[in-house]
Write a protein that holds these residues in place. Structure first.
Motif, short mmCIF file in Angstrom:
data_model
loop_
_atom_site.label_atom_id
_atom_site.label_comp_id
_atom_site.label_asym_id
_atom_site.label_seq_id
_atom_site.Cartn_x
_atom_site.Cartn_y
_atom_site.Cartn_z
N ARG A 144 -23.22 16.74 -38.32
CA ARG A 144 -24.41 16.97 -39.15
C ARG A 144 -24.83 18.43 -39.10
NH1 ARG A 144 -28.36 14.76 -41.99
NH2 ARG A 144 -27.31 12.76 -41.95
N ALA A 145 -24.82 19.01 -37.91
CA ALA A 145 -25.21 20.41 -37.78
C ALA A 145 -24.25 21.33 -38.54
CB ALA A 145 -25.28 20.80 -36.30
N ARG A 146 -22.96 21.03 -38.48
CA ARG A 146 -21.96 21.85 -39.16
C ARG A 146 -22.13 21.79 -40.68
NH1 ARG A 146 -17.44 23.91 -37.71
NH2 ARG A 146 -16.28 23.06 -39.49
N VAL A 147 -22.26 20.59 -41.22
CA VAL A 147 -22.37 20.46 -42.68
C VAL A 147 -23.69 21.05 -43.17
CG1 VAL A 147 -22.48 18.81 -44.58
CG2 VAL A 147 -20.84 18.46 -42.73
N THR A 148 -24.75 20.85 -42.41
CA THR A 148 -26.04 21.41 -42.80
C THR A 148 -25.98 22.94 -42.83
OG1 THR A 148 -27.21 19.51 -41.86
CG2 THR A 148 -28.49 21.51 -42.23
N ALA A 149 -25.35 23.53 -41.82
CA ALA A 149 -25.22 25.00 -41.78
C ALA A 149 -24.35 25.50 -42.92
CB ALA A 149 -24.65 25.42 -40.43
N TRP A 150 -23.27 24.77 -43.22
CA TRP A 150 -22.38 25.18 -44.33
C TRP A 150 -23.14 25.16 -45.66
CZ3 TRP A 150 -20.74 21.54 -48.16
CH2 TRP A 150 -19.89 22.08 -49.13
N ALA A 151 -23.89 24.09 -45.90
CA ALA A 151 -24.63 24.00 -47.16
C ALA A 151 -25.69 25.10 -47.25
CB ALA A 151 -25.26 22.63 -47.29
N ALA A 152 -26.33 25.41 -46.13
CA ALA A 152 -27.38 26.44 -46.12
C ALA A 152 -26.81 27.83 -46.33
CB ALA A 152 -28.15 26.38 -44.81
#
Length: 564
Positions: free
Chosen positions: A555-563
């Motif tokens: 979740r942290a990885r995908v959230t950071a990628w989208a941001a």
């Protein structure tokens, strides 16, 4: 070395120490991965070895925790979090004495040996000699497991009777085969070695004189002590053990990586199995069969002779087509592709009766073995054709082969991230996500295959209901079988095998739906955040790019990628 370099270097050293310790403590894992340093040893399952391992894991955890997180960049921060989680879980597994609960057809020492036997090899004369010495260690491993099972019975933790019966079937099938066909005797040896004949003769003697008698002793423990104490079919779940409820909650968190309760998982499964999936069955069933009634759709899928295979070759041919079409399409959906090939391989006959319809064996990191999509051909005549495509896409491409081969090939990451596969919800959640993704990719040949996809989704939704029903709510084995039969189009024989798996491996079956839900939610959130800039290739590469991770890390990885 600067202060900025010290923390990452220390972390990498501790990660490598952890992995080297894992291989030393599990020689069979090392051999399976193509590391032949321990080919003369077997895993030590004794309580004394567990105490030693716990001390090593606890000390290492303290060292990792002292590495400041704020001194690490993104990739190393992920490694630190995963390493701490793995060490915590390794300690937890020992403290829970999980080995006492492993007297079953999938986790038992006998089952582990029989499943790994065909995956081992001796590439040099030195390793061939080590393999002969290992035979006695394998016998000791079986005897150590029997002691731990006895400890479990003494502590009020006997196995379920059905798991004892399936284990006996496996052992009997192994012992009934001639020694000449024994998988440990048929170990692939060095190429063009003049000593092969003499070596294999000594290997056969060792198996005949040491390993097979140990399997026979192991059988007697199952047939005598374990069967007499076993939990009956009307009380097969953990909730009937003194420490069962607390143990089950720990196993849920271990397999999913999330603090979920049995009650919320049960409700999640009921919602999908009883409301959401029947509506999808109705739409595709009307198109395929002219009926929207799930019961009629299930009956057609299970009993229509036109939807049955005539034999083994037809199953293999369908699976090969699926593997070919998915291999050709994956470049349109993934930026990073695996180098290792995926090979279609039948499940060995001595394992097939107690095994699921298919499973996957990752490639050896040294390239000596490709990824293997293992397909079960037991009793092939009349097998339902609707499930083959789904299981091929789950186990091979775009599922586990693509996921785990990419992970193994990320040599810039620590070995435990690439090769351990400890995060079940991520691994199996991806496999289930891949079944739906395959439809987006245009891989299914028609609506029969799509109904098979829905059937598999219903199957996994039922797992949430059945696993929690058995281990938290006191369901009987028959209740579990009846629920699955009423809510998913699965052959009765497969339902029985699956329910017995859930009985023997509490909590593991929950990981599939939990992981799939997380990946789908993250994808929708990323699409909402990025709009027209959303790139499915980049999303998939982000999900798979850190190898095997926990759901919170994902979740942290995908959230950071989208941001970004």
């Amino acid at each position: 070395m600067t202060d900025a370099d010290a923390a990452p270097a220390e972390l990498r050293a501790r990660a490598e120490e952890y992995w080297e310790t894992r291989l030393e403590e599990s020689p069979l894992l090392a051999s399976f991965l193509g590391d032949h340093r321990y080919d003369d040893r077997a895993d030590d399952l004794s309580a004394k070895a567990d105490r030693r391992r716990r001390d090593r894991w606890a000390t290492l955890r303290e060292q990792v925790a002292r590495i400041p997180a704020d001194a690490l960049d993104g990739a190393d921060a992920v490694t630190r979090e995963l390493l701490l989680g793995d060490l915590d879980d390794a300690v937890r597994q020992i403290d829970l004495r999980v080995v006492e609960l492993s007297a079953n057809q999938l986790q038992g020492a006998h089952a582990r040996l029989l499943m790994i036997a065909s995956q081992l090899r001796a590439p040099t004369p030195e390793h061939a000699e080590m393999a002969v010495r290992r035979v006695g260690q394998l016998a000791d491993m079986l005897d150590q497991a029997a002691v731990r099972y006895r400890d479990g019975v003494a502590a009020g933790r006997p196995p379920a009777r059905v798991n004892v019966a399936r284990s006996l079937s496996q052992i009997d099938g192994y012992l009934a085969a001639p020694v000449e066909q024994d998988p440990f005797v048929q170990l692939p040896g060095p190429d063009d070695w003049a000593g092969t004949e003499a070596w294999r003769s000594r290997l056969a003697d060792a198996v005949r004189d040491e390993l097979r008698p140990a399997f026979a002793r192991h059988r007697e423990v199952f047939a005598g002590e374990l069967e007499a104490a076993a939990r009956p079919d009307d009380r097969p779940g953990l909730c009937h053990l003194p420490d069962g409820p607390a143990l089950y909650q720990e196993l849920i968190e271990s397999y999913t990586g999330l603090p979920l309760t049995p009650e919320e998982l049960h409700e999640f499964g009921l919602r999908e199995a009883q409301r959401e999936l029947p509506a999808q069955f109705a739409t595709i069933g009307q198109r395929a069969f002219g009926t929207s009634a799930p019961t009629e759709i299930f009956d057609r899928l299970l009993n229509d002779p036109e939807l049955r295979y005539p034999g083994r070759d037809a199953i293999l041919e369908h699976a090969r087509r699926c593997l070919a079409v998915s291999s050709a399409a994956m470049g349109d959906w993934f930026g990073q592709l695996p180098q290792a090939a995926c090979e279609l391989t039948p499940v060995p006959d001595y394992l097939a009766p107690a095994m699921p319809p298919a499973y996957y064996q990752p490639p050896a990191p040294d390239g000596s073995r490709p990824g293997q999509f293992m397909i079960n051909l037991h009793e092939p005549d009349g097998r339902n054709r609707s499930g083959t495509a789904m299981v091929a896409f789950h186990e091979a491409i775009p599922g586990h082969h693509l996921q785990l081969a990419i992970a193994a090939e990320r040599t810039d990451l620590p070995s435990f991230q690439r090769l351990a596969h400890r995060h079940t919800a991520f691994v199996e959640g991806w496999g289930l996500y891949a079944e739906r993704l395959a439809d987006e990719m245009g891989l299914y040949e028609g609506d029969i295959d799509r109904l098979g996809m829905l059937g598999a989704d219903a199957w996994r939704a039922c797992r949430l209901v059945v696993d929690t029903g058995l281990h938290a709510m006191g369901w009987t084995r028959q209740q579990a079988i009846d629920f699955m039969a009423g809510h998913a189009p699965i052959e009765p024989e497969t339902i029985a095998v699956e329910v017995d798996r859930y009985i023997g491996m509490p909590g593991q079956a929950l990981a599939y739906k939990v992981g799939q839900r997380e990946i789908l939610q993250l994808r929708e959130q990323a699409k909402a955040a990025l709009g027209a800039r959303f790139d499915i290739k980049a999303f998939h590469d982000t999900v798979l790019g850190a190898a095997t991770v926990s759901l919170p890390v994902l979740r942290a990885r995908v959230t950071a990628w989208a941001a970004s």
